[in-house]
Design a protein around this motif. Structure first.
Motif, PDB file in Angstrom:
ATOM      1  N   UNK A   1       0.828  -1.193   0.000  1.00  0.00           N
ATOM      2  CA  UNK A   1       0.000   0.000   0.000  1.00  0.00           C
ATOM      3  C   UNK A   1       0.864   1.245   0.000  1.00  0.00           C
ATOM      4  N   UNK A   2       0.323   2.267  -0.571  1.00  0.00           N
ATOM      5  CA  UNK A   2       1.049   3.529  -0.705  1.00  0.00           C
ATOM      6  C   UNK A   2       0.944   4.326   0.588  1.00  0.00           C
ATOM      7  N   UNK A   3       2.064   4.848   1.030  1.00  0.00           N
ATOM      8  CA  UNK A   3       2.093   5.687   2.222  1.00  0.00           C
ATOM      9  C   UNK A   3       1.418   7.023   1.916  1.00  0.00           C
ATOM     10  N   UNK A   4       0.451   7.428   2.747  1.00  0.00           N
ATOM     11  CA  UNK A   4      -0.286   8.677   2.507  1.00  0.00           C
ATOM     12  C   UNK A   4       0.612   9.909   2.595  1.00  0.00           C
ATOM     13  N   UNK A   5       1.691   9.822   3.350  1.00  0.00           N
ATOM     14  CA  UNK A   5       2.578  10.962   3.497  1.00  0.00           C
ATOM     15  C   UNK A   5       3.557  11.105   2.340  1.00  0.00           C
ATOM     16  N   UNK A   6       3.621  10.084   1.519  1.00  0.00           N
ATOM     17  CA  UNK A   6       4.526  10.119   0.389  1.00  0.00           C
ATOM     18  C   UNK A   6       3.920  11.019  -0.700  1.00  0.00           C
ATOM     19  N   UNK A   7       4.747  11.905  -1.217  1.00  0.00           N
ATOM     20  CA  UNK A   7       4.237  12.813  -2.255  1.00  0.00           C
ATOM     21  C   UNK A   7       4.254  12.107  -3.595  1.00  0.00           C
ATOM     22  N   UNK A   8       3.177  12.293  -4.321  1.00  0.00           N
ATOM     23  CA  UNK A   8       3.082  11.711  -5.658  1.00  0.00           C
ATOM     24  C   UNK A   8       3.439  12.768  -6.686  1.00  0.00           C
ATOM     25  N   UNK A   9       4.092  12.320  -7.709  1.00  0.00           N
ATOM     26  CA  UNK A   9       4.439  13.223  -8.789  1.00  0.00           C
ATOM     27  C   UNK A   9       3.213  13.386  -9.690  1.00  0.00           C
ATOM     28  N   UNK A  10       2.765  14.611  -9.791  1.00  0.00           N
ATOM     29  CA  UNK A  10       1.620  14.896 -10.648  1.00  0.00           C
ATOM     30  C   UNK A  10       2.150  15.325 -12.004  1.00  0.00           C
ATOM     31  N   UNK A  11       1.744  14.621 -13.052  1.00  0.00           N
ATOM     32  CA  UNK A  11       2.244  15.011 -14.375  1.00  0.00           C
ATOM     33  C   UNK A  11       1.772  16.421 -14.734  1.00  0.00           C
ATOM     34  N   UNK A  12       2.686  17.188 -15.305  1.00  0.00           N
ATOM     35  CA  UNK A  12       2.328  18.546 -15.689  1.00  0.00           C
ATOM     36  C   UNK A  12       1.971  18.571 -17.164  1.00  0.00           C
ATOM     37  N   UNK A  13       0.971  19.354 -17.489  1.00  0.00           N
ATOM     38  CA  UNK A  13       0.533  19.488 -18.866  1.00  0.00           C
ATOM     39  C   UNK A  13       1.268  20.669 -19.484  1.00  0.00           C
ATOM     40  N   UNK A  14       1.795  20.436 -20.647  1.00  0.00           N
ATOM     41  CA  UNK A  14       2.441  21.517 -21.363  1.00  0.00           C
ATOM     42  C   UNK A  14       1.366  22.513 -21.804  1.00  0.00           C
ATOM     43  N   UNK A  15       1.665  23.790 -21.626  1.00  0.00           N
ATOM     44  CA  UNK A  15       0.787  24.840 -22.104  1.00  0.00           C
ATOM     45  C   UNK A  15       1.532  25.577 -23.215  1.00  0.00           C
ATOM     46  N   UNK A  16       0.850  25.752 -24.325  1.00  0.00           N
ATOM     47  CA  UNK A  16       1.420  26.489 -25.448  1.00  0.00           C
ATOM     48  C   UNK A  16       0.802  27.880 -25.426  1.00  0.00           C
ATOM     49  N   UNK A  17       1.654  28.867 -25.164  1.00  0.00           N
ATOM     50  CA  UNK A  17       1.228  30.263 -25.124  1.00  0.00           C
ATOM     51  C   UNK A  17       1.640  30.950 -26.416  1.00  0.00           C
ATOM     52  N   UNK A  18       0.872  31.960 -26.791  1.00  0.00           N
ATOM     53  CA  UNK A  18       1.301  32.875 -27.839  1.00  0.00           C
ATOM     54  C   UNK A  18       1.024  34.272 -27.327  1.00  0.00           C
ATOM     55  N   UNK A  19       1.984  35.170 -27.495  1.00  0.00           N
ATOM     56  CA  UNK A  19       1.786  36.563 -27.113  1.00  0.00           C
ATOM     57  C   UNK A  19       2.047  37.430 -28.337  1.00  0.00           C
ATOM     58  N   UNK A  20       1.139  38.371 -28.556  1.00  0.00           N
ATOM     59  CA  UNK A  20       1.268  39.298 -29.682  1.00  0.00           C
ATOM     60  C   UNK A  20       1.942  40.574 -29.198  1.00  0.00           C
ATOM     61  N   UNK A  21       2.995  40.982 -29.902  1.00  0.00           N
ATOM     62  CA  UNK A  21       3.723  42.192 -29.528  1.00  0.00           C
ATOM     63  C   UNK A  21       3.798  43.131 -30.726  1.00  0.00           C
ATOM     64  N   UNK A  22       3.810  44.439 -30.428  1.00  0.00           N
ATOM     65  CA  UNK A  22       3.918  45.420 -31.509  1.00  0.00           C
ATOM     66  C   UNK A  22       4.829  46.588 -31.151  1.00  0.00           C
ATOM     67  N   UNK A  23       5.532  46.479 -30.026  1.00  0.00           N
ATOM     68  CA  UNK A  23       6.441  47.546 -29.621  1.00  0.00           C
ATOM     69  C   UNK A  23       5.813  48.592 -28.723  1.00  0.00           C
ATOM     70  N   UNK A  24       4.510  48.505 -28.497  1.00  0.00           N
ATOM     71  CA  UNK A  24       3.855  49.457 -27.599  1.00  0.00           C
ATOM     72  C   UNK A  24       4.086  49.036 -26.149  1.00  0.00           C
ATOM     73  N   UNK A  25       3.912  49.973 -25.234  1.00  0.00           N
ATOM     74  CA  UNK A  25       4.064  49.643 -23.808  1.00  0.00           C
ATOM     75  C   UNK A  25       2.994  48.644 -23.378  1.00  0.00           C
ATOM     76  N   UNK A  26       1.837  48.689 -24.016  1.00  0.00           N
ATOM     77  CA  UNK A  26       0.764  47.752 -23.672  1.00  0.00           C
ATOM     78  C   UNK A  26       1.148  46.314 -24.058  1.00  0.00           C
ATOM     79  N   UNK A  27       1.702  46.142 -25.255  1.00  0.00           N
ATOM     80  CA  UNK A  27       2.088  44.787 -25.653  1.00  0.00           C
ATOM     81  C   UNK A  27       3.311  44.317 -24.866  1.00  0.00           C
ATOM     82  N   UNK A  28       4.161  45.242 -24.471  1.00  0.00           N
ATOM     83  CA  UNK A  28       5.300  44.890 -23.628  1.00  0.00           C
ATOM     84  C   UNK A  28       4.806  44.334 -22.294  1.00  0.00           C
ATOM     85  N   UNK A  29       3.771  44.936 -21.749  1.00  0.00           N
ATOM     86  CA  UNK A  29       3.183  44.436 -20.506  1.00  0.00           C
ATOM     87  C   UNK A  29       2.595  43.043 -20.707  1.00  0.00           C
TER      88      UNK A  29
END
Length: 189
Positions: A1-29
């Motif tokens: 049996x698994x020890x309850x205090x043992x931490x399990x590794x939770x698989x992480x899901x890759x997230x694909x981000x895209x950010x649009x930039x145009x040189x303005x301070x707003x897009x920089x933020x």
């Protein structure tokens, strides 16, 4: 049996981000916000960031405005070449930030008549999970003529769209060593 205090590794899901930039301070933020999000999640080795900027197709705008009465395309091609050079320089600055923070990134220069359409096409092609954009960009005149690119993308992008309106009052960082310092954006406004 698994020890309850043992931490399990939770698989992480890759997230694909895209950010649009145009040189303005707003897009920089918007760019700095998504970089900080990736740092805070501590998923630099998992998440991917696409940084896109769009160069307007100057030649087709001029043909639309002046019809076939354009005698020489040279000046318009020179304008577009200058815009492409500025876009490359902007993306190089973004690349430096990504490399310094060990974020996997890909840079994209799109070309087209409508920034929103170009961005949505790239989102679909790259199978993006989250598109990050500023509420405002550089051009008030373009916004009047073409409409809001952020609004267009919210309505047409096949993914979630995060619109960055203004800097959060208390940004959250992973640690002082890993954090990307947020600069005052209002000094450039």
């Amino acid at each position: 049996q698994e020890d309850r205090n043992q931490t399990r590794s939770i698989p992480t899901k890759m997230v694909v981000y895209m950010v649009a930039v145009d040189g303005s301070s707003h897009s920089d933020l918007a760019f700095r916000t998504v970089v900080n999000q990736i740092i805070t999640k501590n998923q630099r080795d998992v998440d991917t960031l696409f940084v896109i900027t769009v160069v307007e197709d100057v030649k087709s705008y001029m043909k639309f405005a002046f019809g076939n009465s354009i005698e020489s395309e040279g000046p318009f091609l020179a304008m577009q070449a200058q815009e492409k050079k500025e876009a490359d320089e902007l993306l190089k600055r973004c690349q430096v930030v990504c490399e310094e923070n060990k974020i996997r990134s890909t840079l994209i220069v799109g070309t087209g008549n409508h920034c929103g359409e170009v961005i949505c096409e790239a989102v679909e092609k790259e199978k993006v999970d989250v598109l990050v954009m500023a509420r405002r960009g550089k051009g008030a005149v373009k916004r009047i003529l073409v409409g809001s690119n952020s609004k267009y993308c919210m309505e047409h992008a096949p993914c979630n769209v995060l619109i960055i309106k203004e800097e959060a009052p208390h940004p959250v960082h992973a640690s002082s060593r890993d954090s990307l310092e947020l600069e005052e954006t209002k000094k450039n406004d």
